[in-house]
Design a protein around this motif. Structure first.
Motif, short mmCIF file in Angstrom:
data_model
loop_
_atom_site.label_atom_id
_atom_site.label_comp_id
_atom_site.label_asym_id
_atom_site.label_seq_id
_atom_site.Cartn_x
_atom_site.Cartn_y
_atom_site.Cartn_z
N ASN A 178 4.81 9.37 -0.69
CA ASN A 178 5.51 8.44 0.31
C ASN A 178 4.54 7.78 1.38
OD1 ASN A 178 7.87 8.74 -0.91
ND2 ASN A 178 8.77 10.31 0.66
N ARG A 179 3.66 8.55 1.84
CA ARG A 179 2.67 8.12 2.70
C ARG A 179 1.70 7.13 2.24
NH1 ARG A 179 1.57 13.96 5.50
NH2 ARG A 179 3.29 13.99 6.93
N ARG A 180 1.40 7.38 0.78
CA ARG A 180 0.50 6.40 0.24
C ARG A 180 1.04 4.95 -0.09
NH1 ARG A 180 0.04 3.83 -4.35
NH2 ARG A 180 1.86 5.15 -5.22
N ARG A 181 2.59 5.12 -0.35
CA ARG A 181 3.28 3.91 -0.45
C ARG A 181 3.47 3.22 0.72
NH1 ARG A 181 4.27 -0.03 -3.61
NH2 ARG A 181 6.60 -0.67 -3.61
N GLN A 182 3.48 3.87 1.87
CA GLN A 182 3.83 3.35 3.21
C GLN A 182 2.51 2.43 3.51
OE1 GLN A 182 4.80 6.61 5.94
NE2 GLN A 182 7.07 6.01 5.36
N ARG A 183 1.49 3.19 3.32
CA ARG A 183 0.03 2.38 3.42
C ARG A 183 -0.05 1.28 2.52
NH1 ARG A 183 -1.97 7.75 3.20
NH2 ARG A 183 -2.63 7.61 1.32
N GLU A 184 0.31 1.25 1.46
CA GLU A 184 0.46 0.01 0.56
C GLU A 184 1.32 -1.05 1.21
OE1 GLU A 184 1.63 0.63 -3.39
OE2 GLU A 184 -0.08 2.02 -4.02
N LYS A 236 0.77 -4.85 2.41
CA LYS A 236 1.31 -6.16 1.99
C LYS A 236 1.81 -6.89 2.85
CE LYS A 236 2.10 -4.71 -2.71
NZ LYS A 236 3.28 -4.64 -3.80
N ILE A 237 2.47 -6.22 4.00
CA ILE A 237 3.10 -6.87 5.18
C ILE A 237 2.45 -7.75 5.94
CG2 ILE A 237 4.40 -6.43 7.29
CD1 ILE A 237 5.89 -4.22 5.90
N LYS A 238 1.08 -6.99 6.06
CA LYS A 238 -0.11 -7.70 6.80
C LYS A 238 -0.39 -8.79 6.28
CE LYS A 238 -4.79 -6.67 8.56
NZ LYS A 238 -6.06 -5.89 8.29
N LEU A 239 -0.78 -8.78 4.80
CA LEU A 239 -0.98 -10.02 4.12
C LEU A 239 0.22 -11.22 4.09
CD1 LEU A 239 -2.81 -8.44 0.93
CD2 LEU A 239 -3.81 -9.64 2.90
N LEU A 240 1.36 -10.63 3.85
CA LEU A 240 2.62 -11.76 3.84
C LEU A 240 2.67 -12.33 5.34
CD1 LEU A 240 5.16 -9.73 2.12
CD2 LEU A 240 4.00 -11.94 1.24
#
Length: 165
Positions: A24-30, A34-38
């Motif tokens: 879950n923590r790894r997925r949150q970082r991903e 993605k949010i930052k890029l968007l």
């Protein structure tokens, strides 16, 4: 259930919970990346829309000047001299493409695709022949200005007037 099997089960559950938590923590970082890029892409697109709105009139004017036949330099100079000596004539300006598209959209209740709007425009205004891309760009500019709404249905995009328009 014996104490040993209970302990083994508890150990497996603790390991599974720890593994799930790490996933879950790894997925949150991903997702945060993605949010930052968007957000960066959104800022770029907003800048592009602002520039498009700013230069919309300029682009239409430059397209008209590119389509005009080129005169030789002496003829151009002569036409400038005669234009300066004669009073300006009333020139009939064609309505802007955006205004024509707004009127076409106003004639229909249901959302319309850009292709149908272009076909109807060519039928009603044979003197106008914008490319499909120019029609789509103009429609998107009107969306950015809030004058029309975009409706997406799978891969299809349709447009309608907003209530304020």
């Amino acid at each position: 259930m014996t104490r040993q099997s209970a302990a083994t089960l508890r150990a497996r559950l603790v390991d599974q919970a720890a593994s799930d938590l790490e996933e879950n923590r790894r997925r949150q970082r991903e997702l945060a990346e993605k949010i930052k890029l968007l957000k960066q892409e959104e800022a770029i697109l907003v800048d592009i829309l602002r520039l498009a709105e700013k230069y919309e009139g300029l682009a239409e004017a430059s397209l008209l000047s590119e389509q005009a036949p080129k005169k030789p330099a002496p003829a151009e100079a002569k036409s400038r001299r005669t234009a300066a000596s004669t009073p300006p004539k009333e020139t009939s300006r064609q309505p802007l493409l955006g205004d024509l598209l707004l009127s076409l959209l106003g004639a229909h209740e249901e959302p319309r695709p850009a292709k149908e709007l272009r076909d109807e425009l060519l039928e009603r205004h044979p003197d106008r022949s914008p490319t499909p891309q120019v029609v789509r760009n103009t429609l998107e500019s009107l969306v950015a200005k809030g004058r029309i709404r975009r409706h997406k249905q799978q891969r299809s995009v349709k447009y309608t007037l907003t209530a304020s328009a």
